[in-house]
Motif scaffolding. Structure first.
Motif, PDB file in Angstrom:
ATOM      1  N   LEU A 174      40.084   6.385 -39.273  1.00 11.78           N
ATOM      2  CA  LEU A 174      41.792   6.413 -39.872  1.00 11.78           C
ATOM      3  C   LEU A 174      41.453   6.697 -41.404  1.00 11.78           C
ATOM      4  N   GLU A 175      40.238   6.822 -41.984  1.00 12.38           N
ATOM      5  CA  GLU A 175      40.521   6.899 -43.402  1.00 12.38           C
ATOM      6  C   GLU A 175      40.478   8.812 -43.064  1.00 12.38           C
ATOM      7  N   ASP A 176      39.621   9.428 -42.197  1.00 17.76           N
ATOM      8  CA  ASP A 176      38.765  10.425 -41.746  1.00 17.76           C
ATOM      9  C   ASP A 176      40.317  11.183 -41.487  1.00 17.76           C
ATOM     10  N   LEU A 177      40.881  10.820 -40.410  1.00 19.61           N
ATOM     11  CA  LEU A 177      42.206  12.046 -39.927  1.00 19.61           C
ATOM     12  C   LEU A 177      42.956  11.513 -41.088  1.00 19.61           C
ATOM     13  N   ALA A 178      43.820   9.852 -41.748  1.00 19.43           N
ATOM     14  CA  ALA A 178      44.392  10.313 -42.521  1.00 19.43           C
ATOM     15  C   ALA A 178      44.891  12.000 -43.598  1.00 19.43           C
ATOM     16  N   LEU A 179      42.726  11.774 -43.683  1.00 22.60           N
ATOM     17  CA  LEU A 179      42.894  12.311 -45.449  1.00 22.60           C
ATOM     18  C   LEU A 179      42.252  14.216 -44.756  1.00 22.60           C
ATOM     19  N   ARG A 180      42.196  14.346 -43.532  1.00 21.30           N
ATOM     20  CA  ARG A 180      42.909  15.584 -42.699  1.00 21.30           C
ATOM     21  C   ARG A 180      44.344  15.995 -42.276  1.00 21.30           C
ATOM     22  N   ILE A 181      44.773  15.303 -42.333  1.00 19.79           N
ATOM     23  CA  ILE A 181      46.482  15.441 -42.085  1.00 19.79           C
ATOM     24  C   ILE A 181      47.752  14.923 -43.363  1.00 19.79           C
ATOM     25  N   LYS A 182      46.441  14.627 -44.682  1.00 15.82           N
ATOM     26  CA  LYS A 182      46.940  14.051 -45.970  1.00 15.82           C
ATOM     27  C   LYS A 182      48.376  13.793 -45.527  1.00 15.82           C
ATOM     28  N   GLU A 183      48.166  11.712 -44.947  1.00 17.09           N
ATOM     29  CA  GLU A 183      48.682  10.780 -44.611  1.00 17.09           C
ATOM     30  C   GLU A 183      47.543   9.787 -44.861  1.00 17.09           C
ATOM     31  N   LYS A 184      48.634   8.859 -44.913  1.00 16.22           N
ATOM     32  CA  LYS A 184      48.359   7.352 -45.418  1.00 16.22           C
ATOM     33  C   LYS A 184      47.629   6.474 -44.288  1.00 16.22           C
ATOM     34  N   ALA A 185      46.155   6.152 -44.386  1.00 16.97           N
ATOM     35  CA  ALA A 185      45.814   5.343 -43.427  1.00 16.97           C
ATOM     36  C   ALA A 185      46.735   4.382 -42.567  1.00 16.97           C
ATOM     37  N   SER A 186      47.218   3.657 -43.271  1.00 19.70           N
ATOM     38  CA  SER A 186      47.922   2.486 -43.417  1.00 19.70           C
ATOM     39  C   SER A 186      49.242   3.081 -42.257  1.00 19.70           C
ATOM     40  N   LEU A 187      49.567   3.907 -42.768  1.00 21.16           N
ATOM     41  CA  LEU A 187      50.957   4.697 -41.640  1.00 21.16           C
ATOM     42  C   LEU A 187      50.156   4.741 -40.546  1.00 21.16           C
ATOM     43  N   LEU A 188      48.506   5.462 -40.304  1.00 22.29           N
ATOM     44  CA  LEU A 188      48.077   5.803 -38.796  1.00 22.29           C
ATOM     45  C   LEU A 188      47.757   4.587 -37.734  1.00 22.29           C
ATOM     46  N   ASP A 213      58.704  13.484 -37.167  1.00 29.38           N
ATOM     47  CA  ASP A 213      58.175  14.455 -36.160  1.00 29.38           C
ATOM     48  C   ASP A 213      57.103  15.565 -36.890  1.00 29.38           C
ATOM     49  N   ASP A 214      57.103  15.344 -38.462  1.00 30.88           N
ATOM     50  CA  ASP A 214      56.086  16.178 -39.314  1.00 30.88           C
ATOM     51  C   ASP A 214      54.725  15.124 -38.617  1.00 30.88           C
ATOM     52  N   VAL A 215      54.883  14.277 -39.427  1.00 27.84           N
ATOM     53  CA  VAL A 215      53.118  13.136 -38.264  1.00 27.84           C
ATOM     54  C   VAL A 215      52.413  14.246 -37.285  1.00 27.84           C
ATOM     55  N   ARG A 216      54.195  14.053 -36.560  1.00 31.13           N
ATOM     56  CA  ARG A 216      53.675  13.815 -35.046  1.00 31.13           C
ATOM     57  C   ARG A 216      52.967  15.258 -35.062  1.00 31.13           C
ATOM     58  N   LYS A 217      53.332  16.357 -35.419  1.00 28.33           N
ATOM     59  CA  LYS A 217      53.481  18.091 -35.236  1.00 28.33           C
ATOM     60  C   LYS A 217      51.310  17.991 -35.876  1.00 28.33           C
ATOM     61  N   LYS A 218      51.623  17.855 -37.366  1.00 26.10           N
ATOM     62  CA  LYS A 218      50.393  16.987 -37.529  1.00 26.10           C
ATOM     63  C   LYS A 218      48.958  16.281 -37.076  1.00 26.10           C
ATOM     64  N   LEU A 219      49.174  15.853 -36.644  1.00 34.14           N
ATOM     65  CA  LEU A 219      48.340  14.843 -35.529  1.00 34.14           C
ATOM     66  C   LEU A 219      48.368  15.790 -33.405  1.00 34.14           C
ATOM     67  N   GLU A 220      49.073  16.166 -33.756  1.00 32.31           N
ATOM     68  CA  GLU A 220      48.964  16.787 -32.710  1.00 32.31           C
ATOM     69  C   GLU A 220      47.812  18.169 -32.474  1.00 32.31           C
ATOM     70  N   LYS A 221      48.022  18.767 -34.032  1.00 28.18           N
ATOM     71  CA  LYS A 221      47.552  20.018 -33.727  1.00 28.18           C
ATOM     72  C   LYS A 221      45.854  19.538 -34.384  1.00 28.18           C
ATOM     73  N   GLU A 222      45.771  17.648 -35.086  1.00 23.99           N
ATOM     74  CA  GLU A 222      44.530  18.183 -35.158  1.00 23.99           C
ATOM     75  C   GLU A 222      43.853  17.672 -34.525  1.00 23.99           C
ATOM     76  N   LEU A 223      44.427  16.669 -33.529  1.00 22.52           N
ATOM     77  CA  LEU A 223      43.797  15.758 -32.566  1.00 22.52           C
ATOM     78  C   LEU A 223      43.415  16.737 -31.064  1.00 22.52           C
ATOM     79  N   LYS A 224      44.537  17.855 -31.308  1.00 24.16           N
ATOM     80  CA  LYS A 224      44.817  18.458 -29.941  1.00 24.16           C
ATOM     81  C   LYS A 224      44.934  17.790 -29.057  1.00 24.16           C
ATOM     82  N   ILE A 225      46.202  17.177 -29.207  1.00 22.32           N
ATOM     83  CA  ILE A 225      46.848  16.384 -27.869  1.00 22.32           C
ATOM     84  C   ILE A 225      48.555  17.048 -27.646  1.00 22.32           C
TER      85      ILE A 225
END
Ligand SMILES: [Zn+2]
Length: 165
Positions: A96-110, A122-134
């Motif tokens: 979770l922490e790795d992903l949080a760092l990659r998209i510059k969000e808090k791990a607790s949020l993820l 929307d902005d968090v969702r788009k970053k997740l979609e891009k980062e995780l290719k989902i």
């Protein structure tokens, strides 16, 4: 027995000379003068279902055009977004922490998003979609209609077709 001349209009109270007009308003029969007869239906045309008079205010609201981009806000996040994010993240060996760092969000949020306690904005969702290719969204109804080849306004037939599914 009352005399005809004793009758008074039940709407305006005027004395009625001759036969009163019998009209129906909201299911009640009223004896009214000729000038008030227009406020109701003649008794002999009374139908068992009383017709409510539509308030003027409401008919105005119906005519009000909808905002053009109303449907653009209807991007629906898929119901099992939490699992999709978690599975994609784990398949990439990210914490979770790795992903949080990659998209510059808090791990607790993820974490909350993965538990589906929180729908990603929307902005968090788009970053997740891009980062995780989902993909975390569903097509809106409007997009589905467009892909069927019509961008026209819904008709009653369209609505019936949607309900059949
Ligand atoms: Zn009257």
């Amino acid at each position: 027995m009352r005399e005809m001349s004793d009758r008074q209009c039940e709407i305006c109270g005027a004395d009625i000379s001759g036969s009163p007009e019998r009209i129906v308003i909201d299911g009640s029969v009223l004896e009214v003068c000729k000038s008030c007869a227009r406020f109701g239906k003649p008794e002999d045309k009374w139908s068992p279902v009383p017709r409510k008079i539509v308030p003027v205010e409401r008919s105005f609201r119906v005519q009000k055009p909808k905002p053009r981009d109303h449907f653009r806000d209807l991007v629906e996040v898929v119901p099992d977004y939490g699992n999709i994010i978690k599975n994609a993240r784990e398949s990439m060996n990210l914490s979770l922490e790795d992903l949080a760092l990659r998209i510059k969000e808090k791990a607790s949020l993820l974490r909350k998003i993965e538990r589906e306690e929180l729908v990603p904005e929307d902005d968090v969702r788009k970053k997740l979609e891009k980062e995780l290719k989902i993909k975390l969204t569903e097509e809106t109804t409007e997009e589905k209609l467009k892909s069927r080849g019509g961008s026209k306004v819904l008709t009653l037939g369209d609505i019936a077709n949607i309900r059949k599914r």
